[in-house]
Motif scaffolding. Structure first.
Motif, PDB file in Angstrom:
ATOM      1  N   SER A 204       0.801  -1.238   0.000  1.00 41.52           N
ATOM      2  CA  SER A 204       0.000   0.000   0.000  1.00 41.52           C
ATOM      3  C   SER A 204       0.831   1.284   0.000  1.00 41.52           C
ATOM      4  N   PRO A 205       1.969   1.381   0.722  1.00 44.15           N
ATOM      5  CA  PRO A 205       2.745   2.632   0.645  1.00 44.15           C
ATOM      6  C   PRO A 205       3.320   2.890  -0.743  1.00 44.15           C
ATOM      7  N   PHE A 206       3.701   1.821  -1.446  1.00 47.40           N
ATOM      8  CA  PHE A 206       4.289   1.979  -2.771  1.00 47.40           C
ATOM      9  C   PHE A 206       3.231   2.331  -3.819  1.00 47.40           C
ATOM     10  N   LEU A 207       1.979   1.981  -3.518  1.00 50.16           N
ATOM     11  CA  LEU A 207       0.884   2.319  -4.427  1.00 50.16           C
ATOM     12  C   LEU A 207       0.322   3.710  -4.133  1.00 50.16           C
ATOM     13  N   LYS A 208       0.982   4.403  -3.186  1.00 46.96           N
ATOM     14  CA  LYS A 208       0.588   5.767  -2.814  1.00 46.96           C
ATOM     15  C   LYS A 208      -0.854   5.817  -2.317  1.00 46.96           C
ATOM     16  N   ARG A 209      -1.212   4.819  -1.520  1.00 47.09           N
ATOM     17  CA  ARG A 209      -2.559   4.793  -0.968  1.00 47.09           C
ATOM     18  C   ARG A 209      -2.698   5.794   0.172  1.00 47.09           C
ATOM     19  N   GLU A 210      -3.948   6.162   0.489  1.00 44.97           N
ATOM     20  CA  GLU A 210      -4.193   7.107   1.568  1.00 44.97           C
ATOM     21  C   GLU A 210      -3.617   6.562   2.875  1.00 44.97           C
ATOM     22  N   ARG A 211      -3.144   7.472   3.709  1.00 45.43           N
ATOM     23  CA  ARG A 211      -2.487   7.061   4.937  1.00 45.43           C
ATOM     24  C   ARG A 211      -3.426   6.246   5.835  1.00 45.43           C
ATOM     25  N   TRP A 212      -4.695   6.665   5.949  1.00 40.47           N
ATOM     26  CA  TRP A 212      -5.615   5.929   6.822  1.00 40.47           C
ATOM     27  C   TRP A 212      -5.776   4.494   6.349  1.00 40.47           C
ATOM     28  N   ARG A 213      -5.752   4.297   5.022  1.00 42.76           N
ATOM     29  CA  ARG A 213      -5.930   2.961   4.460  1.00 42.76           C
ATOM     30  C   ARG A 213      -4.734   2.064   4.801  1.00 42.76           C
ATOM     31  N   GLN A 214      -3.539   2.635   4.780  1.00 43.99           N
ATOM     32  CA  GLN A 214      -2.342   1.859   5.123  1.00 43.99           C
ATOM     33  C   GLN A 214      -2.433   1.341   6.554  1.00 43.99           C
ATOM     34  N   TRP A 215      -2.824   2.234   7.461  1.00 44.66           N
ATOM     35  CA  TRP A 215      -2.933   1.825   8.867  1.00 44.66           C
ATOM     36  C   TRP A 215      -4.071   0.831   9.061  1.00 44.66           C
ATOM     37  N   ALA A 216      -5.182   1.047   8.397  1.00 42.63           N
ATOM     38  CA  ALA A 216      -6.312   0.123   8.512  1.00 42.63           C
ATOM     39  C   ALA A 216      -5.920  -1.274   8.040  1.00 42.63           C
ATOM     40  N   LEU A 217      -5.171  -1.346   6.933  1.00 42.43           N
ATOM     41  CA  LEU A 217      -4.707  -2.644   6.431  1.00 42.43           C
ATOM     42  C   LEU A 217      -3.779  -3.326   7.435  1.00 42.43           C
ATOM     43  N   GLY A 218      -2.908  -2.550   8.071  1.00 44.69           N
ATOM     44  CA  GLY A 218      -2.008  -3.116   9.070  1.00 44.69           C
ATOM     45  C   GLY A 218      -2.766  -3.702  10.242  1.00 44.69           C
ATOM     46  N   PHE A 219      -3.736  -2.945  10.750  1.00 47.03           N
ATOM     47  CA  PHE A 219      -4.491  -3.418  11.906  1.00 47.03           C
ATOM     48  C   PHE A 219      -5.395  -4.594  11.562  1.00 47.03           C
ATOM     49  N   VAL A 220      -5.999  -4.570  10.377  1.00 41.62           N
ATOM     50  CA  VAL A 220      -6.901  -5.653  10.012  1.00 41.62           C
ATOM     51  C   VAL A 220      -6.104  -6.937   9.761  1.00 41.62           C
ATOM     52  N   THR A 221      -4.862  -6.819   9.291  1.00 47.27           N
ATOM     53  CA  THR A 221      -4.003  -7.996   9.138  1.00 47.27           C
ATOM     54  C   THR A 221      -3.744  -8.641  10.495  1.00 47.27           C
ATOM     55  N   ILE A 222      -3.454  -7.811  11.493  1.00 45.57           N
ATOM     56  CA  ILE A 222      -3.247  -8.315  12.854  1.00 45.57           C
ATOM     57  C   ILE A 222      -4.525  -8.955  13.383  1.00 45.57           C
ATOM     58  N   LEU A 223      -5.667  -8.300  13.157  1.00 50.21           N
ATOM     59  CA  LEU A 223      -6.940  -8.812  13.651  1.00 50.21           C
ATOM     60  C   LEU A 223      -7.320 -10.146  13.019  1.00 50.21           C
ATOM     61  N   CYS A 224      -6.871 -10.381  11.790  1.00 46.98           N
ATOM     62  CA  CYS A 224      -7.216 -11.632  11.109  1.00 46.98           C
ATOM     63  C   CYS A 224      -6.481 -12.844  11.682  1.00 46.98           C
ATOM     64  N   VAL A 225      -5.392 -12.617  12.419  1.00 46.87           N
ATOM     65  CA  VAL A 225      -4.696 -13.732  13.067  1.00 46.87           C
ATOM     66  C   VAL A 225      -5.595 -14.268  14.174  1.00 46.87           C
ATOM     67  N   PRO A 226      -5.989 -15.550  14.134  1.00 49.59           N
ATOM     68  CA  PRO A 226      -6.969 -16.077  15.103  1.00 49.59           C
ATOM     69  C   PRO A 226      -6.640 -15.804  16.560  1.00 49.59           C
ATOM     70  N   SER A 227      -5.359 -15.927  16.932  1.00 50.52           N
ATOM     71  CA  SER A 227      -4.986 -15.706  18.330  1.00 50.52           C
ATOM     72  C   SER A 227      -5.014 -14.238  18.725  1.00 50.52           C
ATOM     73  N   LEU A 228      -5.093 -13.346  17.741  1.00 51.66           N
ATOM     74  CA  LEU A 228      -5.090 -11.905  18.023  1.00 51.66           C
ATOM     75  C   LEU A 228      -6.446 -11.259  17.745  1.00 51.66           C
ATOM     76  N   THR A 229      -7.391 -12.044  17.227  1.00 53.98           N
ATOM     77  CA  THR A 229      -8.732 -11.507  16.986  1.00 53.98           C
ATOM     78  C   THR A 229      -9.467 -11.429  18.310  1.00 53.98           C
ATOM     79  N   SER A 230      -9.781 -10.260  18.747  1.00 57.66           N
ATOM     80  CA  SER A 230     -10.488 -10.102  20.026  1.00 57.66           C
ATOM     81  C   SER A 230     -11.252  -8.792  20.020  1.00 57.66           C
ATOM     82  N   LEU A 231     -12.187  -8.700  20.929  1.00 62.47           N
ATOM     83  CA  LEU A 231     -13.013  -7.505  21.022  1.00 62.47           C
ATOM     84  C   LEU A 231     -12.173  -6.283  21.356  1.00 62.47           C
TER      85      LEU A 231
END
Length: 410
Positions: free
Chosen positions: A304-331
């Motif tokens: 996403s940074p190399f595609l010059k995506r919006e900054r909020w989108r880069q951070w959202a992708l980072g956090f959602v990647t972490i959230l998708c890990v089963p042991s890290l998915t939590s409320l």
């Protein structure tokens, strides 16, 4: 920013929705309904929205204090998976709780309620973290009047994921505040504040490890010197506290504990799948697919940074990647999405698509009464659903943008 995004913004010039109102009204109205429902039900049932119906109150906090007070035994005997910095914080806090409680066995963990000093410690810790979170959100949310910023910052603390986090007393609250500080100073024009942000990211890494992924943004933006300094800060914060627990060798024991914990415990997803009666073979296949999806999300975040995506989108992708890990998915982990939400709310002219993303991120923050089982609340299930939806929409958007980018390069 892509040409299509610019065109969409120009079309939305006359209609510029206020994204902060989506969050404020969703949290506010749901909180009022939640209050009315449990006002009618009574009998202290409102605590059913929390972990184990509230019967395990603050035990992430006090269990960690008990464990850290044992010194090097925190890894060798208590089998703790927290890095040394987190245990050092809890070791310091253990000096403010009675030795009679610190030395109790696991079966006597709830005996902190028999002493006065732990209650005072809980009060001070909760107020301090609440004020830090509120202040960071208030300062970083720049769109609107002071009253609006106050209400938004209040809603950013007074919602189910953050209250759930506060109820556990989990150190992830401190980690989230540190990541916020790094995020909101990332592009600051004053070098001193950017350096504070680097130290904050290193600190977040030293207590939870996975925030290290956001150091990738520094490398992608060719801020190599800052990335190097951040790495040095992180290594120092990882190694120096280890000497309180037997030296750097404790890091090896910690990793062994992590693998042992992962192999011997079930994630909330497994509990949910057991509840609905999904066969073990199907659960295994689903787990493999989930980790494959985590890899896809991670690749999208890295690109996403190399595609010059919006900054909020880069951070959202980072956090959602972490959230998708089963042991890290939590409320309570969903609370990290407050960071890209603040960025979205600061946009001058958000598009209709960005309104959709704001809605997706907001849903798990609302107050939802009742629960399915002793350990699974309605909000917990909603987090899994919204993690899937948000990750799919973000990845689909990245894939579409990547195809367009490659065509333009040709």
């Amino acid at each position: 920013m892509s040409k299509n995004a610019l065109d969409e913004r120009s079309l939305d010039t006359k209609r510029s929705p206020d994204l902060s109102k989506i969050f404020i009204f969703s949290v506010g109205i749901s909180a009022a309904i939640f209050f009315i429902v449990y006002l009618i039900i009574g009998n202290g049932r409102f605590s059913s929205a929390f972990f184990k119906l509230g019967s395990d109150f603050y035990m992430d906090f006090f269990n960690s204090i008990r464990d850290a007070s044992q010194g090097s035994a925190v890894y060798t005997e208590r089998k703790v998976i927290y890095p040394p910095m987190a245990n050092l914080i809890y070791l310091i806090l253990s000096r403010f709780t009675p030795n009679a409680y610190n030395d109790t066995s696991f079966s006597d963990k709830h005996q902190w309620t028999m002493h006065f000093s732990p209650f005072i410690l809980v009060l001070i810790y909760s107020i301090a973290t609440a004020l830090l979170l509120f202040s960071l959100i208030y300062v970083s949310f720049k769109k609107g009047s002071d009253l609006k910023r106050f209400v938004f910052a209040f809603a950013a603390f007074f919602n189910i994921p953050v209250l759930f986090m506060a109820e556990r007393g989990n150190i992830i609250m401190v980690c989230m505040i540190a990541v916020m500080l790094y995020t909101f100073t990332y592009d600051h024009e004053i070098k001193f504040y950017r350096e504070i942000g680097l130290i904050a990211l290193a600190f977040a890494f030293s207590i939870k490890l996975y925030p290290v992924v956001f150091g990738w943004l520094l490398i992608a933006d060719k801020r190599y010197k800052e990335a190097l300094r951040c790495a040095i800060y992180g290594l120092l914060m990882l190694i120096l506290p280890s000497f309180f627990f037997g030296g750097p060798i404790c890091l090896v024991t910690m990793l062994q504990n992590v693998f042992g914990f992962s192999a011997g415990s079930k994630s909330t997803l497994s509990i949910i799948l057991d509840t609905v009666g999904l066969p073990s073979g199907a659960q295994l296949a689903l787990t493999v697919l989930i980790y494959l999806w985590v890899l896809i999300c991670g690749i999208c975040f890295a690109l996403s940074p190399f595609l010059k995506r919006e900054r909020w989108r880069q951070w959202a992708l980072g956090f959602v990647t972490i959230l998708c890990v089963p042991s890290l998915t939590s409320l309570y982990s969903w609370a990290f999405l407050l960071i890209p939400m603040v960025m979205l709310c600061n946009l001058e002219r958000p598009t209709r698509r960005e309104v959709m993303y704001m809605v997706l991120m907001t849903v798990p923050f609302v107050f939802l009464p009742f629960y399915f089982t002793y350990r699974v609340t309605v909000s917990t299930v909603i987090v899994y659903v919204m993690t899937a939806l948000l990750s799919i929409t973000l990845v689909a958007s990245e894939a579409k943008h990547l195809v367009r980018y490659l065509k333009q390069r040709k």
